[in-house]
Design a protein around this motif. Sequence first.
Motif, PDB file in Angstrom:
ATOM      1  N   ALA A 106     -17.373  -4.514 -25.394  1.00 22.16           N
ATOM      2  CA  ALA A 106     -18.615  -3.989 -25.975  1.00 22.16           C
ATOM      3  C   ALA A 106     -18.663  -2.466 -25.964  1.00 22.16           C
ATOM      4  CB  ALA A 106     -19.816  -4.570 -25.234  1.00 22.16           C
ATOM      5  N   SER A 107     -18.171  -1.850 -24.911  1.00 18.70           N
ATOM      6  CA  SER A 107     -18.261  -0.386 -24.804  1.00 18.70           C
ATOM      7  C   SER A 107     -17.307   0.337 -25.750  1.00 18.70           C
ATOM      8  CB  SER A 107     -17.967   0.044 -23.366  1.00 18.70           C
ATOM      9  OG  SER A 107     -16.601  -0.172 -23.047  1.00 18.70           O
ATOM     10  N   GLN A 108     -16.374  -0.402 -26.354  1.00 20.90           N
ATOM     11  CA  GLN A 108     -15.364   0.227 -27.217  1.00 20.90           C
ATOM     12  C   GLN A 108     -15.620  -0.006 -28.701  1.00 20.90           C
ATOM     13  OE1 GLN A 108     -11.261  -0.539 -25.224  1.00 20.90           O
ATOM     14  NE2 GLN A 108     -12.706  -1.988 -24.309  1.00 20.90           N
ATOM     15  N   ILE A 109     -16.662  -0.786 -29.035  1.00 21.43           N
ATOM     16  CA  ILE A 109     -16.976  -1.075 -30.435  1.00 21.43           C
ATOM     17  C   ILE A 109     -18.353  -0.507 -30.745  1.00 21.43           C
ATOM     18  CG2 ILE A 109     -17.125  -2.847 -32.205  1.00 21.43           C
ATOM     19  CD1 ILE A 109     -14.428  -2.758 -30.871  1.00 21.43           C
ATOM     20  N   PRO A 110     -18.428   0.695 -31.304  1.00 16.07           N
ATOM     21  CA  PRO A 110     -19.735   1.294 -31.602  1.00 16.07           C
ATOM     22  C   PRO A 110     -20.419   0.590 -32.759  1.00 16.07           C
ATOM     23  CG  PRO A 110     -17.973   2.656 -32.477  1.00 16.07           C
ATOM     24  CD  PRO A 110     -17.312   1.559 -31.705  1.00 16.07           C
ATOM     25  N   PRO A 111     -21.739   0.752 -32.868  1.00 13.92           N
ATOM     26  CA  PRO A 111     -22.472   0.099 -33.967  1.00 13.92           C
ATOM     27  C   PRO A 111     -22.024   0.545 -35.358  1.00 13.92           C
ATOM     28  CG  PRO A 111     -23.981   0.838 -32.251  1.00 13.92           C
ATOM     29  CD  PRO A 111     -22.652   1.427 -31.928  1.00 13.92           C
ATOM     30  N   LYS A 112     -21.685   1.823 -35.491  1.00 14.27           N
ATOM     31  CA  LYS A 112     -21.261   2.338 -36.787  1.00 14.27           C
ATOM     32  C   LYS A 112     -19.804   1.966 -37.040  1.00 14.27           C
ATOM     33  CE  LYS A 112     -24.893   4.675 -38.308  1.00 14.27           C
ATOM     34  NZ  LYS A 112     -25.539   4.366 -39.600  1.00 14.27           N
ATOM     35  N   ILE A 113     -19.557   1.202 -38.083  1.00 12.92           N
ATOM     36  CA  ILE A 113     -18.202   0.761 -38.383  1.00 12.92           C
ATOM     37  C   ILE A 113     -17.274   1.949 -38.603  1.00 12.92           C
ATOM     38  CG2 ILE A 113     -16.773  -0.473 -40.063  1.00 12.92           C
ATOM     39  CD1 ILE A 113     -18.398  -2.282 -38.188  1.00 12.92           C
ATOM     40  N   GLU A 114     -17.789   3.025 -39.212  1.00 10.97           N
ATOM     41  CA  GLU A 114     -16.960   4.205 -39.473  1.00 10.97           C
ATOM     42  C   GLU A 114     -16.440   4.852 -38.197  1.00 10.97           C
ATOM     43  OE1 GLU A 114     -19.893   3.587 -40.679  1.00 10.97           O
ATOM     44  OE2 GLU A 114     -20.066   4.077 -42.811  1.00 10.97           O
ATOM     45  N   ALA A 115     -17.087   4.580 -37.068  1.00  7.53           N
ATOM     46  CA  ALA A 115     -16.649   5.140 -35.787  1.00  7.53           C
ATOM     47  C   ALA A 115     -15.844   4.136 -34.964  1.00  7.53           C
ATOM     48  CB  ALA A 115     -17.861   5.603 -34.977  1.00  7.53           C
ATOM     49  N   SER A 116     -15.641   2.937 -35.494  1.00  8.55           N
ATOM     50  CA  SER A 116     -14.944   1.900 -34.738  1.00  8.55           C
ATOM     51  C   SER A 116     -13.441   2.145 -34.755  1.00  8.55           C
ATOM     52  CB  SER A 116     -15.245   0.524 -35.331  1.00  8.55           C
ATOM     53  OG  SER A 116     -14.568   0.366 -36.569  1.00  8.55           O
ATOM     54  N   PRO A 117     -12.736   1.653 -33.745  1.00  9.22           N
ATOM     55  CA  PRO A 117     -11.272   1.820 -33.747  1.00  9.22           C
ATOM     56  C   PRO A 117     -10.602   1.108 -34.911  1.00  9.22           C
ATOM     57  CG  PRO A 117     -11.983   0.375 -31.949  1.00  9.22           C
ATOM     58  CD  PRO A 117     -13.212   0.994 -32.509  1.00  9.22           C
ATOM     59  N   PHE A 118     -11.195   0.046 -35.424  1.00 11.05           N
ATOM     60  CA  PHE A 118     -10.628  -0.654 -36.577  1.00 11.05           C
ATOM     61  C   PHE A 118     -10.563   0.288 -37.781  1.00 11.05           C
ATOM     62  CE2 PHE A 118     -12.670  -3.733 -33.840  1.00 11.05           C
ATOM     63  CZ  PHE A 118     -11.781  -4.801 -33.801  1.00 11.05           C
ATOM     64  N   TYR A 119     -11.692   0.903 -38.078  1.00 15.23           N
ATOM     65  CA  TYR A 119     -11.785   1.806 -39.226  1.00 15.23           C
ATOM     66  C   TYR A 119     -10.862   3.008 -39.038  1.00 15.23           C
ATOM     67  CZ  TYR A 119     -14.025   4.576 -42.923  1.00 15.23           C
ATOM     68  OH  TYR A 119     -14.264   5.322 -44.057  1.00 15.23           O
ATOM     69  N   LEU A 120     -10.891   3.608 -37.864  1.00 17.73           N
ATOM     70  CA  LEU A 120     -10.110   4.819 -37.606  1.00 17.73           C
ATOM     71  C   LEU A 120      -8.618   4.537 -37.624  1.00 17.73           C
ATOM     72  CD1 LEU A 120     -12.329   6.352 -34.776  1.00 17.73           C
ATOM     73  CD2 LEU A 120     -12.240   7.036 -37.185  1.00 17.73           C
ATOM     74  N   ALA A 121      -8.213   3.368 -37.128  1.00 21.19           N
ATOM     75  CA  ALA A 121      -6.793   3.022 -37.129  1.00 21.19           C
ATOM     76  C   ALA A 121      -6.275   2.847 -38.555  1.00 21.19           C
ATOM     77  CB  ALA A 121      -6.553   1.755 -36.307  1.00 21.19           C
ATOM     78  N   VAL A 122      -7.068   2.231 -39.426  1.00 15.16           N
ATOM     79  CA  VAL A 122      -6.665   2.095 -40.825  1.00 15.16           C
ATOM     80  C   VAL A 122      -6.495   3.468 -41.461  1.00 15.16           C
ATOM     81  CG1 VAL A 122      -7.468   1.367 -43.117  1.00 15.16           C
ATOM     82  CG2 VAL A 122      -7.616  -0.210 -41.192  1.00 15.16           C
ATOM     83  N   GLN A 123      -7.384   4.395 -41.148  1.00 11.88           N
ATOM     84  CA  GLN A 123      -7.308   5.741 -41.718  1.00 11.88           C
ATOM     85  C   GLN A 123      -6.016   6.459 -41.336  1.00 11.88           C
ATOM     86  OE1 GLN A 123      -9.621   7.169 -43.933  1.00 11.88           O
ATOM     87  NE2 GLN A 123     -10.265   5.025 -43.933  1.00 11.88           N
ATOM     88  N   MET A 124      -5.473   6.140 -40.180  1.00  9.81           N
ATOM     89  CA  MET A 124      -4.263   6.827 -39.709  1.00  9.81           C
ATOM     90  C   MET A 124      -2.972   6.109 -40.081  1.00  9.81           C
ATOM     91  SD  MET A 124      -5.254   8.336 -35.944  1.00  9.81           S
ATOM     92  CE  MET A 124      -5.959   6.832 -35.267  1.00  9.81           C
ATOM     93  N   ALA A 125      -3.041   4.805 -40.312  1.00 10.06           N
ATOM     94  CA  ALA A 125      -1.835   4.018 -40.540  1.00 10.06           C
ATOM     95  C   ALA A 125      -1.276   4.247 -41.946  1.00 10.06           C
ATOM     96  CB  ALA A 125      -2.127   2.535 -40.326  1.00 10.06           C
ATOM     97  N   MET A 126      -0.058   3.745 -42.159  1.00 13.96           N
ATOM     98  CA  MET A 126       0.597   3.825 -43.463  1.00 13.96           C
ATOM     99  C   MET A 126       0.450   2.527 -44.258  1.00 13.96           C
ATOM    100  SD  MET A 126       1.896   6.857 -43.515  1.00 13.96           S
ATOM    101  CE  MET A 126       3.076   6.773 -44.854  1.00 13.96           C
ATOM    102  N   MET A 127       0.190   1.443 -43.555  1.00 13.22           N
ATOM    103  CA  MET A 127       0.145   0.136 -44.215  1.00 13.22           C
ATOM    104  C   MET A 127      -0.562  -0.865 -43.317  1.00 13.22           C
ATOM    105  SD  MET A 127       4.173  -0.878 -43.738  1.00 13.22           S
ATOM    106  CE  MET A 127       4.714   0.831 -43.994  1.00 13.22           C
ATOM    107  N   THR A 128      -1.044  -1.936 -43.937  1.00  6.50           N
ATOM    108  CA  THR A 128      -1.631  -3.062 -43.207  1.00  6.50           C
ATOM    109  C   THR A 128      -0.776  -4.294 -43.437  1.00  6.50           C
ATOM    110  OG1 THR A 128      -3.946  -2.335 -43.150  1.00  6.50           O
ATOM    111  CG2 THR A 128      -3.576  -4.696 -43.192  1.00  6.50           C
ATOM    112  N   LEU A 129      -0.549  -5.026 -42.382  1.00  8.02           N
ATOM    113  CA  LEU A 129       0.072  -6.339 -42.466  1.00  8.02           C
ATOM    114  C   LEU A 129      -1.000  -7.379 -42.180  1.00  8.02           C
ATOM    115  CD1 LEU A 129       2.341  -8.435 -42.588  1.00  8.02           C
ATOM    116  CD2 LEU A 129       2.822  -7.941 -40.175  1.00  8.02           C
TER     117      LEU A 129
END
Length: 460
Positions: free
Chosen positions: A142-165
């Motif tokens: 819970a402490s690692q998933i903020p309410p704002k999706i744009e601040a979530s690690p999921f969103y940020l990781a996609v922004q940095m990655a080269m591709m999704t599998l």
Amino acid sequence: MAHLSRNPELRKVPKVAGAEYRCTTLAELEVLLEYVRQHCHTWKRFNPDGSVAFEGIPFEEVNLYDVNKNLLTPLGEAMGVCFAELFMDGEPRKPHVFVSHAWGHSLKETVEALRQHAKDRRYAADAPVWICAFAIRQHDVASQIPPKIEASPFYLAVQMAMMTLIIAAVEKPAADLLRASLPTAAPAPLPGLIARFLGMWAWVRARATRLPPRRRSKMDGGLTPPQAHAHMSETDGGLTPALMSALDGGWGSRMWCVLEAYLSLVASPEGYLTDIYSVEDGHVRRLTDGLLQNDDGDDEYVGNKADRDKLFPLVVLMRMLLFALDSARVSEVKDGKNIMAHIGSRGAVVDATVRATFFVAALALLDQLPRELVDVGFVALAASHLRRVVVASIAISAGARLRLVQSLPAAYLQEIKLTGLGLCDADVKALGDRLGTAAPHLRVLDLSNNRIADLSPLAA
């Protein structure tokens, strides 16, 4: 895992701030896989209420729920870290690959899919891979998933990655039941089979009581649950309770997975790739985003894209063409509300974009799909926000070629590659009409290896 808390050296594992930087690698997952192989006979499978279902999980059946309960959560409670941090020496890692997967999928098959993806996309076993189960400290999610999706690690990781599998699968019970519904040869569309799929779709959506359902559209098949069940007869085989239960699972049933796919498709950096892999009977099946490096070469392991596409499990494609966001599940209600708040009024766009991604990637299977699902695919494509459409060297009918170009989402496309499809001048004229002045972002248009004599309709 109790011994971990008594080991002072292990408790000194340095932490990494920001879950988006906590990446594992294929090499490290191979270590995990061997650990699981050696210890899973002592692991417990838990029921949803937390009670123990049984002890001793067969290695091939270990999924990420099992890994979480027996390893990841105890690891976090004892040491305060996630799995990836065990190997990182406190140094952040920028994701190279983002993996979207469902926890109910076999760990062994997940690693097999990633292993093949690394081979296909030619990245090393030490390339940073972001997988939520191993990047987030599972004892304190819970402490690692903020309410704002744009601040979530999921969103940020996609922004940095080269591709999704995307590792997509229909859970095994559903796959077995669906295969039993499919004919052994590629037939004409079967009304009974369509009724079962549309009935399943309406049924699953009707169960989504966590969030208010959206208005159903024609793209959804237009069936309310009573209509869906009235549409079936005893001779159709009906929608059995076992099939209904089994289909409410897999990658397409998880809201986080769907969000990850959507972000990968529309909110990622330019040039981002989204590949779709599945594992069937021990074989990794692949729908790659465009060609692989040696698709025009002679590497046996790569093969030809059209040949690869034809091997993709038809049941997975059908399941994803029946996908709907508002029937997807979340473990935490607040996560569902946060995701839907981020999506806002774009729910229909999310549905269309995810469906269209699977549909375009698997056009080589078009002649095996029932007509009604082909219609769902083309309607989804036209309503989607896809940024690139790449289709190469597949044999589809003249009518399907024309419908493909007429369904392209011109307003959003940045790249169109339709090579070796047998396109003719009539298709080019239809494409010119579709694009017109409505394709402001289009930068790449490749129509090579077709039967085109006149490109003038595209001159504008």
